[in-house]
Design a protein around this motif. Structure first.
Motif, PDB file in Angstrom:
ATOM      1  N   VAL A 188      59.417  35.575  62.601  1.00  0.00           N
ATOM      2  CA  VAL A 188      59.358  34.654  63.736  1.00  0.00           C
ATOM      3  C   VAL A 188      58.258  35.131  64.671  1.00  0.00           C
ATOM      4  O   VAL A 188      58.321  36.250  65.187  1.00  0.00           O
ATOM      5  CB  VAL A 188      60.686  34.586  64.500  1.00  0.00           C
ATOM      6  CG1 VAL A 188      60.599  33.544  65.622  1.00  0.00           C
ATOM      7  CG2 VAL A 188      61.843  34.268  63.566  1.00  0.00           C
ATOM      8  N   LEU A 189      57.262  34.268  64.890  1.00  0.00           N
ATOM      9  CA  LEU A 189      56.204  34.561  65.843  1.00  0.00           C
ATOM     10  C   LEU A 189      56.609  33.984  67.190  1.00  0.00           C
ATOM     11  O   LEU A 189      56.716  32.769  67.342  1.00  0.00           O
ATOM     12  CB  LEU A 189      54.880  33.963  65.381  1.00  0.00           C
ATOM     13  CG  LEU A 189      53.678  34.201  66.299  1.00  0.00           C
ATOM     14  CD1 LEU A 189      53.345  35.684  66.383  1.00  0.00           C
ATOM     15  CD2 LEU A 189      52.479  33.392  65.835  1.00  0.00           C
ATOM     16  N   ALA A 190      56.850  34.856  68.162  1.00  0.00           N
ATOM     17  CA  ALA A 190      57.278  34.433  69.493  1.00  0.00           C
ATOM     18  C   ALA A 190      56.055  34.354  70.397  1.00  0.00           C
ATOM     19  O   ALA A 190      55.422  35.370  70.694  1.00  0.00           O
ATOM     20  CB  ALA A 190      58.297  35.417  70.052  1.00  0.00           C
ATOM     21  N   LEU A 191      55.718  33.140  70.820  1.00  0.00           N
ATOM     22  CA  LEU A 191      54.528  32.893  71.630  1.00  0.00           C
ATOM     23  C   LEU A 191      54.908  32.787  73.104  1.00  0.00           C
ATOM     24  O   LEU A 191      55.669  31.908  73.496  1.00  0.00           O
ATOM     25  CB  LEU A 191      53.851  31.589  71.183  1.00  0.00           C
ATOM     26  CG  LEU A 191      53.260  31.568  69.775  1.00  0.00           C
ATOM     27  CD1 LEU A 191      52.770  30.159  69.433  1.00  0.00           C
ATOM     28  CD2 LEU A 191      52.123  32.567  69.639  1.00  0.00           C
ATOM     29  N   ARG A 192      54.374  33.678  73.897  1.00  0.00           N
ATOM     30  CA  ARG A 192      54.584  33.590  75.344  1.00  0.00           C
ATOM     31  C   ARG A 192      53.733  32.466  75.926  1.00  0.00           C
ATOM     32  O   ARG A 192      52.789  31.982  75.287  1.00  0.00           O
ATOM     33  CB  ARG A 192      54.236  34.920  75.998  1.00  0.00           C
ATOM     34  CG  ARG A 192      55.160  36.083  75.610  1.00  0.00           C
ATOM     35  CD  ARG A 192      54.760  37.349  76.337  1.00  0.00           C
ATOM     36  NE  ARG A 192      55.689  38.460  76.102  1.00  0.00           N
ATOM     37  CZ  ARG A 192      55.511  39.393  75.163  1.00  0.00           C
ATOM     38  NH1 ARG A 192      54.445  39.354  74.369  1.00  0.00           N
ATOM     39  NH2 ARG A 192      56.392  40.374  75.021  1.00  0.00           N
ATOM     40  N   GLU A 193      54.052  32.077  77.160  1.00  0.00           N
ATOM     41  CA  GLU A 193      53.259  31.060  77.852  1.00  0.00           C
ATOM     42  C   GLU A 193      51.795  31.509  77.931  1.00  0.00           C
ATOM     43  O   GLU A 193      51.508  32.671  78.211  1.00  0.00           O
ATOM     44  CB  GLU A 193      53.784  30.860  79.271  1.00  0.00           C
ATOM     45  CG  GLU A 193      55.235  30.409  79.348  1.00  0.00           C
ATOM     46  CD  GLU A 193      55.420  28.959  78.949  1.00  0.00           C
ATOM     47  OE1 GLU A 193      55.365  28.087  79.820  1.00  0.00           O
ATOM     48  OE2 GLU A 193      55.636  28.717  77.744  1.00  0.00           O
ATOM     49  N   GLY A 194      50.895  30.576  77.667  1.00  0.00           N
ATOM     50  CA  GLY A 194      49.475  30.886  77.734  1.00  0.00           C
ATOM     51  C   GLY A 194      48.893  31.416  76.441  1.00  0.00           C
ATOM     52  O   GLY A 194      47.727  31.813  76.402  1.00  0.00           O
ATOM     53  N   SER A 195      49.678  31.413  75.372  1.00  0.00           N
ATOM     54  CA  SER A 195      49.167  31.872  74.078  1.00  0.00           C
ATOM     55  C   SER A 195      49.243  30.752  73.054  1.00  0.00           C
ATOM     56  O   SER A 195      49.934  29.755  73.245  1.00  0.00           O
ATOM     57  CB  SER A 195      49.953  33.103  73.590  1.00  0.00           C
ATOM     58  OG  SER A 195      51.311  32.772  73.368  1.00  0.00           O
ATOM     59  N   TRP A 196      48.510  30.936  71.979  1.00  0.00           N
ATOM     60  CA  TRP A 196      48.508  29.947  70.907  1.00  0.00           C
ATOM     61  C   TRP A 196      48.098  30.592  69.599  1.00  0.00           C
ATOM     62  O   TRP A 196      47.597  31.722  69.564  1.00  0.00           O
ATOM     63  CB  TRP A 196      47.590  28.769  71.226  1.00  0.00           C
ATOM     64  CG  TRP A 196      46.180  29.133  71.592  1.00  0.00           C
ATOM     65  CD1 TRP A 196      45.140  29.455  70.754  1.00  0.00           C
ATOM     66  CD2 TRP A 196      45.641  29.204  72.927  1.00  0.00           C
ATOM     67  NE1 TRP A 196      44.004  29.717  71.471  1.00  0.00           N
ATOM     68  CE2 TRP A 196      44.274  29.562  72.804  1.00  0.00           C
ATOM     69  CE3 TRP A 196      46.171  28.980  74.200  1.00  0.00           C
ATOM     70  CZ2 TRP A 196      43.442  29.713  73.913  1.00  0.00           C
ATOM     71  CZ3 TRP A 196      45.339  29.139  75.296  1.00  0.00           C
ATOM     72  CH2 TRP A 196      43.996  29.502  75.147  1.00  0.00           C
ATOM     73  N   LEU A 197      48.312  29.863  68.522  1.00  0.00           N
ATOM     74  CA  LEU A 197      47.937  30.311  67.184  1.00  0.00           C
ATOM     75  C   LEU A 197      46.898  29.356  66.629  1.00  0.00           C
ATOM     76  O   LEU A 197      47.083  28.144  66.652  1.00  0.00           O
ATOM     77  CB  LEU A 197      49.162  30.333  66.264  1.00  0.00           C
ATOM     78  CG  LEU A 197      48.898  30.847  64.847  1.00  0.00           C
ATOM     79  CD1 LEU A 197      48.585  32.341  64.857  1.00  0.00           C
ATOM     80  CD2 LEU A 197      50.089  30.559  63.943  1.00  0.00           C
ATOM     81  N   ARG A 198      45.815  29.916  66.124  1.00  0.00           N
ATOM     82  CA  ARG A 198      44.755  29.126  65.482  1.00  0.00           C
ATOM     83  C   ARG A 198      44.740  29.462  64.005  1.00  0.00           C
ATOM     84  O   ARG A 198      44.614  30.632  63.621  1.00  0.00           O
ATOM     85  CB  ARG A 198      43.405  29.464  66.128  1.00  0.00           C
ATOM     86  CG  ARG A 198      42.239  28.664  65.575  1.00  0.00           C
ATOM     87  CD  ARG A 198      42.273  27.230  66.077  1.00  0.00           C
ATOM     88  NE  ARG A 198      41.051  26.544  65.716  1.00  0.00           N
ATOM     89  CZ  ARG A 198      40.890  25.828  64.590  1.00  0.00           C
ATOM     90  NH1 ARG A 198      41.907  25.693  63.741  1.00  0.00           N
ATOM     91  NH2 ARG A 198      39.750  25.223  64.340  1.00  0.00           N
ATOM     92  N   VAL A 199      44.907  28.452  63.165  1.00  0.00           N
ATOM     93  CA  VAL A 199      44.892  28.629  61.718  1.00  0.00           C
ATOM     94  C   VAL A 199      43.731  27.849  61.130  1.00  0.00           C
ATOM     95  O   VAL A 199      43.606  26.638  61.364  1.00  0.00           O
ATOM     96  CB  VAL A 199      46.213  28.154  61.073  1.00  0.00           C
ATOM     97  CG1 VAL A 199      46.157  28.316  59.556  1.00  0.00           C
ATOM     98  CG2 VAL A 199      47.401  28.929  61.645  1.00  0.00           C
ATOM     99  N   GLN A 200      42.891  28.551  60.402  1.00  0.00           N
ATOM    100  CA  GLN A 200      41.760  27.941  59.710  1.00  0.00           C
ATOM    101  C   GLN A 200      41.755  28.463  58.281  1.00  0.00           C
ATOM    102  O   GLN A 200      41.375  29.607  58.037  1.00  0.00           O
ATOM    103  CB  GLN A 200      40.439  28.285  60.398  1.00  0.00           C
ATOM    104  CG  GLN A 200      40.313  27.731  61.805  1.00  0.00           C
ATOM    105  CD  GLN A 200      39.104  28.278  62.530  1.00  0.00           C
ATOM    106  OE1 GLN A 200      39.104  29.409  63.027  1.00  0.00           O
ATOM    107  NE2 GLN A 200      38.047  27.474  62.599  1.00  0.00           N
ATOM    108  N   GLY A 201      42.224  27.632  57.362  1.00  0.00           N
ATOM    109  CA  GLY A 201      42.300  28.068  55.975  1.00  0.00           C
ATOM    110  C   GLY A 201      43.273  29.214  55.815  1.00  0.00           C
ATOM    111  O   GLY A 201      44.441  29.122  56.206  1.00  0.00           O
ATOM    112  N   ASP A 202      42.795  30.333  55.289  1.00  0.00           N
ATOM    113  CA  ASP A 202      43.670  31.479  55.066  1.00  0.00           C
ATOM    114  C   ASP A 202      43.593  32.497  56.199  1.00  0.00           C
ATOM    115  O   ASP A 202      44.012  33.639  56.048  1.00  0.00           O
ATOM    116  CB  ASP A 202      43.340  32.154  53.733  1.00  0.00           C
ATOM    117  CG  ASP A 202      41.889  32.649  53.656  1.00  0.00           C
ATOM    118  OD1 ASP A 202      41.131  32.468  54.630  1.00  0.00           O
ATOM    119  OD2 ASP A 202      41.517  33.206  52.609  1.00  0.00           O
ATOM    120  N   ARG A 203      43.072  32.075  57.344  1.00  0.00           N
ATOM    121  CA  ARG A 203      42.943  32.976  58.494  1.00  0.00           C
ATOM    122  C   ARG A 203      43.755  32.436  59.677  1.00  0.00           C
ATOM    123  O   ARG A 203      43.668  31.249  60.014  1.00  0.00           O
ATOM    124  CB  ARG A 203      41.478  33.118  58.890  1.00  0.00           C
ATOM    125  CG  ARG A 203      41.254  34.110  60.035  1.00  0.00           C
ATOM    126  CD  ARG A 203      39.774  34.355  60.274  1.00  0.00           C
ATOM    127  NE  ARG A 203      39.555  35.226  61.419  1.00  0.00           N
ATOM    128  CZ  ARG A 203      39.633  36.551  61.391  1.00  0.00           C
ATOM    129  NH1 ARG A 203      39.919  37.155  60.243  1.00  0.00           N
ATOM    130  NH2 ARG A 203      39.409  37.273  62.464  1.00  0.00           N
TER     131      ARG A 203
END
Length: 242
Positions: A188-203
């Motif tokens: 489980v990836l817990a994202l705090r306020e002001g954060s995000w996840l960027r997914v591009q292909g296998d990265r």
């Protein structure tokens, strides 16, 4: 096969700032100028007002926002789009609407075919395999907890750290996610306020201004600084208990 192209925001509104302002440079970098953006407003009750809010936030960036509900054919609206944004609100209400409109299957297919997918809060929850790590109250009952599965791990947006000074005796977010791991062996990836996840292909990369926390069985939660490479999570093979 096209590579997934995802921007998954913990939150769309930051304290003291207008809608999307805290991540606007990242959002406009993800959505090219002139893009036709299909907005999915079903996590809130007032779809027109919600769409207008997103349109106002992105108009100066040259992004044309169209609510998928506006012409009465959400699937056609998605098919015409250059990108899709699934907004935040109540995750149970959103998922029920995705099933009811046929958008759940259409979004899975479109994202896997390379359509850029942006989510915030509930829309970010939708990118995980299931609804099981949402913070929301189940105000409606969707046909299933299965969401879009655009990433193979769970996400918990709006993560709040335990407050050692609090006298509240209810469960902390950390305790709730630990309970999830007692029944399910999935990161489980817990994202705090002001954060995000960027997914591009296998990265996969952690963006924003704050660290995230990674919950895995059986190790203690781990702090992940902004900028962390999380690509290894994309190879997750988790197990959900039925």
């Amino acid at each position: 096969m096209p590579s997934p192209d995802l921007l998954l925001l913990s939150n769309s509104t930051q304290h003291g700032r207008v809608y999307l302002a805290h991540a606007l440079d990242t959002v406009t970098g993800f959505l090219s100028a002139g893009a036709r953006l299909a907005f999915v407003p079903y996590a809130l009750a007032d779809h027109d007002a919600y769409t207008a809010k997103v349109r106002e936030a992105l108009t100066d960036s040259g992004i044309a926002v169209h609510g998928v509900h506006e012409d009465g054919d959400p699937l056609a609206a998605l098919a015409r789009a250059d990108a899709v944004f699934v907004g935040g609100g109540n995750s149970f209400r959103l998922l029920k609407a995705l099933y009811g409109t046929g958008l759940r299957d259409a979004l899975i297919a479109a994202a896997r075919d390379g359509l850029p997918y942006m989510g915030a809060s509930a829309g970010t929850n939708m990118a995980a395999p299931t609804l099981r790590t949402t913070n929301d109250m189940p105000i409606v009952q969707p046909p299933s907890f299965e969401t879009l599965g655009l990433v193979p791990f769970q996400i918990n947006p709006h993560y709040l750290d335990p407050d050692p000074a609090s006298t509240h005796k209810g469960e902390t977010r950390e305790e709730r996610l630990t309970e999830f791991l007692e029944e399910n062996d999935v990161p489980v990836l817990a994202l705090r306020e002001g954060s995000w996840l960027r997914v591009q292909g296998d990265r996969a990369t952690l963006g924003g201004t704050r660290p995230a926390r990674l919950f895995t069985r059986p190790t203690p939660p781990r702090e992940l600084p902004a900028g962390s490479d999380l690509s290894e999570l994309l190879t997750t093979r988790g197990h959900f208990d039925s």
